[in-house]
Design an enzyme around this catalytic site. Structure first.
Site, PDB file in Angstrom:
ATOM      1  CD  GLU A 304     -10.069 -31.420 -11.812  1.00 21.25           C
ATOM      2  OE1 GLU A 304     -10.537 -30.765 -12.736  1.00 21.25           O
ATOM      3  OE2 GLU A 304     -10.762 -32.131 -11.060  1.00 21.25           O
ATOM      4  CG  ASP A 346       9.227  -5.800  19.256  1.00 18.92           C
ATOM      5  OD1 ASP A 346       9.097  -5.823  20.486  1.00 18.92           O
ATOM      6  OD2 ASP A 346      10.273  -5.438  18.681  1.00 18.92           O
ATOM      7  CG  ASP A 608      12.654  -4.893  14.237  1.00 16.12           C
ATOM      8  OD1 ASP A 608      12.415  -5.292  15.395  1.00 16.12           O
ATOM      9  OD2 ASP A 608      13.070  -3.746  13.983  1.00 16.12           O
ATOM     10  CG  ASP A 612      10.230  -9.370  17.558  1.00 19.14           C
ATOM     11  OD1 ASP A 612       9.509  -9.338  18.568  1.00 19.14           O
ATOM     12  OD2 ASP A 612      10.894  -8.401  17.157  1.00 19.14           O
ATOM     13  CG  ASN A 676     -22.120 -31.645 -11.860  1.00 18.22           C
ATOM     14  OD1 ASN A 676     -23.169 -31.239 -12.372  1.00 18.22           O
ATOM     15  ND2 ASN A 676     -20.943 -31.090 -12.100  1.00 18.22           N
ATOM     16  CG  ASN A 701     -13.569 -31.812 -14.443  1.00 17.94           C
ATOM     17  OD1 ASN A 701     -14.309 -31.195 -13.700  1.00 17.94           O
ATOM     18  ND2 ASN A 701     -12.341 -32.166 -14.120  1.00 17.94           N
ATOM     19  CG  ASP A 705     -11.170 -27.915 -13.947  1.00 13.96           C
ATOM     20  OD1 ASP A 705     -11.984 -27.461 -13.128  1.00 13.96           O
ATOM     21  OD2 ASP A 705     -10.765 -29.096 -13.916  1.00 13.96           O
TER      22      ASP A 705
END
Length: 860
Positions: A304, A346, A608, A612, A676, A701, A705
């Site tokens: 998560e 380009d 540019d 393009d 796990n 957990n 994290d």
């Protein structure tokens, strides 16, 4: 009152008439067009303009609707990982597990808001880049010149154009004088193009052939003109592109990879969670306990924090790049920049300076000659007509003293003979000096000069002289010829009839030269495993010249009209071996980008101009510059604030670092979570009780994290940065299948030790496995983060080390704190910690050994 005429929608090249049966705009006579549009050279009246504004709408390009902050935040919740957490949190709350629900909610909020804040900040930075643009144009209204807002221009308006003006809509030129336009941003042509008012008698094959049409977004370099507005808003060539931009939504390589990984994890999780619930429900008989345990396992197995880790990683990369004058508009593009293995660019204004310079002044055999420059300088200096871009370039390139020459007369330039002449007096004699189109100068020359000697221009010699001129042309130069004639009998005035019997002096060669940093940039990006491809609207001769100057090998060259005839499959084969594509339309550029992506390349595009924009949008990462046209900056993912392209190398390396750190989390999360799942399934089969309570799983957990938040600060090995790292879901799956079971083996060894050797109680079992799980998961990142030997050959960042030590210290302290009983923990004796130390060291050593074997076999 004249009523507005409904104009056919669509680009001029394909839809040349304003209604059925009418002539195309480019081939109709000016008076016929004025009649078609119910207007005149005096322009529209104010009331007519208002009616047409109501009928056609404002003269604006198409834009995507801007999302509100609330919509941006809500979009972060539409993520499979977040949705899993919302479901788990909701069930936890409904079944009275409020602490569990709170922990899940905390994870959701941290992930969503960190991701939103980083992207919001980046978006704000990009908005600051919007430059001030000219918003008015001069039109004839009620027979008088009037300055109005560009968005209020309507079909039938007459626009008055002068040097420096931006073309406010698609115009048909109805009268002009010495009109030159810069339309490089739309067509890619490196030199200003001359425009005329005369109708075209042949059907044009490209935009460049429309010599009496001025396109919205181009600009007036020199001259004056009156133009009839034939297309406005989204009906213009510019508008067609903006409409396409607003509708294009491209899923990049990184987004596809993340999506594939999330689906893989959710699929595996759903299968095993269902299995774990079924086993616990059948063997232990308590459906509610089995359901809550399965929900907690679902949270434990869901990566998560992936959105948050990705967001922080990208944000760190964006900050590092901003210090190097690179603005990241879309955070995901950093990952794509690192994974990029092909960059398309380009030419005009991107590889080149987008300004004309005098490269050569040479005699008839192309040897450098100062007299040729002096003659050309005198010609440009003394002409009183409108000095075009090439005249200005000659005068800027050198400052010569010409006081010894006195101007007598001049023969102005005209578009039929394409020559400009001046007559000067020196030491009592008159000399006529001409410069212009070589083919026209040749017609008027009887002799040529070489090494100070004058020779007759015989037919065979003329062919040789033209061959020398053709060589300059083939090198991509814009060439002018210089000639002169000494007048034996002085006259008060001269005319074009005097431009005969001249002596060819030599040539001037002009070029839009490459940027100084381009060659070095190409070399460095090649070393990083990136292939360069040039896509330009300009002609092939100029393009080959520039490619040669910057050290880019021309391996095959294709033109736009050849590409038009290819099928999708044929184009996919062509792009594998071709490095230069010239005379391309904007949509052909886009199709080449898509063909490369279908060949599984991660494609960047550097441009540019207006032409393009589709390519910038279609690529995995669009790169533009701060002085680009607005539609290019809007379409780009990354904007370079410096003119030097060397920052591209820094961007690629930063992207690879960011990608490398993201992959660390994904590899570790995938393998740990898979391990796990196996452990939970096995424990459910053989243990008489749950291996860990739901609240313990959620705490485990959460702490795990928290330790991973430091990953974005980690160092990345130099050898990892040497090659592009595209997203490879198969490699992640293989890594998961190899390393996941290792942690399960040690989990089962832990179960055996606790049940057989220590005969641990249920709460002792829960406490020890909680500590073993958090220690192994937190520390294994130091093994997985590098292909080398951790700490000895590759050192992690200080923050990652501190985060790991802090989380392990907190985890060990919880059972001894007042919080311990609330989570179902008890204090462990010394023998448990000795066993814990032995298990952790054995696990890390085994993982290192397996990793060494894995890297030799599969790479890192």
């Amino acid at each position: 009152m004249r009523q507005p005429t409904r104009v056919t929608q669509g680009p001029i090249l394909n839809h040349g008439a304003h209604d059925a049966g009418s002539e195309p705009f480019y081939s109709a006579e000016a008076q016929a067009l004025l009649k078609q549009f119910n207007t005149s050279e005096r322009g529209l009246t104010s009331s007519e303009a208002q009616e047409r504004l109501a009928a056609y709408g404002y003269n604006e390009p198409a834009k995507k609707k801007k999302r509100t902050i609330l919509r941006q935040i809500l979009s972060k919740f539409i993520n499979p990982l977040v949705i899993v957490l919302v479901i788990v949190g909701t069930f936890s709350y409904l079944f009275g597990e409020k602490i569990s629900a709170f922990l899940v909610l905390l994870m959701i909020l941290i992930s969503v808001f960190l991701s939103f804040i980083q992207e919001y900040r980046s978006g704000k930075e990009a908005e600051k880049l919007s430059e001030m643009v000219r918003t008015t144009a001069t039109v004839l209204r009620n027979g008088k010149r009037k300055e109005i807002n560009i968005r209020e221009i309507v079909p039938g308006d007459i626009v008055d154009l002068y040097a420096g003006d931006i073309i406010p809509a698609d115009l048909r030129i109805i009268s002009c004088k010495d009109l030159f336009l810069n339309q490089a941003s739309l067509t890619g042509e490196s030199f200003p193009v001359e425009k005329f008012s005369a109708p075209l008698r042949t059907h044009p094959s490209s935009l460049s052939d429309l010599s009496n049409i001025a396109f919205m977004g181009s600009s007036v370099v020199s001259g004056t003109a009156l133009g009839l507005v034939v297309k406005t808003g989204i009906s213009t060539q510019f508008g067609e592109l903006s409409k396409r931009m607003a509708s294009i939504s491209t899923q990049t390589s990184f987004e596809k990879g993340i999506h594939q990984f999330v689906l893989l994890m959710i699929a595996v999780m759903l299968i095993l969670i269902g299995l774990i619930f079924a086993i616990n429900a059948v063997l232990k008989g308590n459906l509610l306990e089995a359901f809550m345990f399965s929900l907690a396992v679902a949270v434990g197995l869901t990566p998560e924090m992936l959105p948050m880790i990705v967001a922080v990683n990208l944000s760190k990369g964006a900050i590092a790049m901003s210090k190097k004058k690179v603005i990241v508009k879309r955070l995901n593009s950093i990952q794509n920049l690192g994974a990029m293995d092909v960059i398309c660019t380009d030419k005009t204004g991107t590889l080149t300076l987008d300004r004309v310079v005098l490269e050569k002044h040479c005699d008839v055999v192309r040897n450098e000659n100062e007299d040729v420059l002096r003659f050309a300088y005198i010609n440009s200096f003394y002409q009183t007509g409108l000095k075009n871009l090439l005249d200005k370039t000659i005068l800027k390139s050198h400052k010569l003293v010409v006081k010894e020459f006195k101007k007598v007369d001049e023969v102005p330039f005209d578009f039929s003979r394409r020559i400009m002449s001046v007559v000067v007096e020196q030491e009592g004699r008159h000399r006529l000096i001409s410069k212009g189109a070589p083919e026209e100068i040749f017609k008027r020359c009887a002799t040529y000069e070489l090494d100070g000697e004058i020779y007759e221009m015989e037919r065979l010699i003329l062919l040789d002289l033209k061959e020398e001129f053709d060589k300059l042309n083939a090198d991509g130069f814009r060439v002018l010829a210089v000639s002169y004639r000494d007048i034996p009998e002085k006259k008060a005035s001269y005319s074009k009839e005097d431009e005969t019997g001249m002596t060819l002096k030599g040539y001037l060669a002009f070029l839009d030269p490459p940027k100084p940093t381009v060659k070095k940039t190409i070399q460095r990006l090649r070393k990083l495993g990136i292939r360069f491809i040039v896509l330009t609207g300009d002609n092939e001769l100029v393009t080959k010249k520039i490619c040669g100057d910057v050290g880019l090998d021309v391996e095959g060259l294709m033109l736009g009209d050849q590409i038009e005839k290819l099928s999708q499959g044929e184009l996919q084969q062509i792009v594998k071996t071709t490095t230069v594509f010239a005379r391309l339309s904007p949509l052909q550029k886009e199709e080449i980008i898509r063909a490369l992506r279908r060949n599984n390349h991660v494609v960047g595009y550097l441009g540019d101009g207006i032409n393009d924009a589709p390519s910038l949008k279609a690529s995995d990462v669009g790169i533009s510059v701060s002085n680009a046209v607005d539609i290019a900056k809007e379409s780009a993912d990354i904007i370079l604030l410096e003119k030097s392209l060397l920052v591209l190398e820094d961007g690629v390396l930063e992207g690879r670092k960011t990608f490398g750190n993201t992959i660390k989390y994904i590899k570790m999360g995938a393998s740990s979570n898979f391990g796990n799942m196996i452990s939970m399934t096995g424990a459910s089969l053989f243990l008489p009780f749950l291996p860990m309570t739901p609240i313990q799983i959620l705490l485990n957990n959460f702490l795990y994290d928290a330790s991973q938040v430091a990953i974005p600060t980690d160092e990345v090995d130099n050898d990892y940065l040497e090659k592009p790292k595209p997203w490879d879901i198969r490699a992640i799956r293989k890594f998961m299948l190899v390393f996941g079971p290792i942690s399960s083996v040690f989990d089962f060894m832990t179960f055996g030790l606790l049940l057989v050797a220590f005969r641990a109680s249920q709460v002792m079992f829960h406490t020890f496995w909680f500590l073993e799980s958090i220690c192994t998961q937190t520390l294994v990142i130091h093994v997985i983060r590098t292909a080398r030997i951790p700490f000895l050959e590759s050192k992690p960042s200080r923050f990652l080390v501190l985060a790991s030590l802090l989380i392990i210290s907190i985890s060990i302290a919880i059972p001894f704190s007042p919080l311990g009983p609330h989570f179902g923990f008890v204090r462990l004796s010394a023998k448990y910690f000795l066993a814990l130390l032995g298990i952790v060291i054995s696990y890390l050593w085994t993982t290192q050994m397996v990793k060494t074997w894995y890297v030799k076999r599969n790479g890192y």
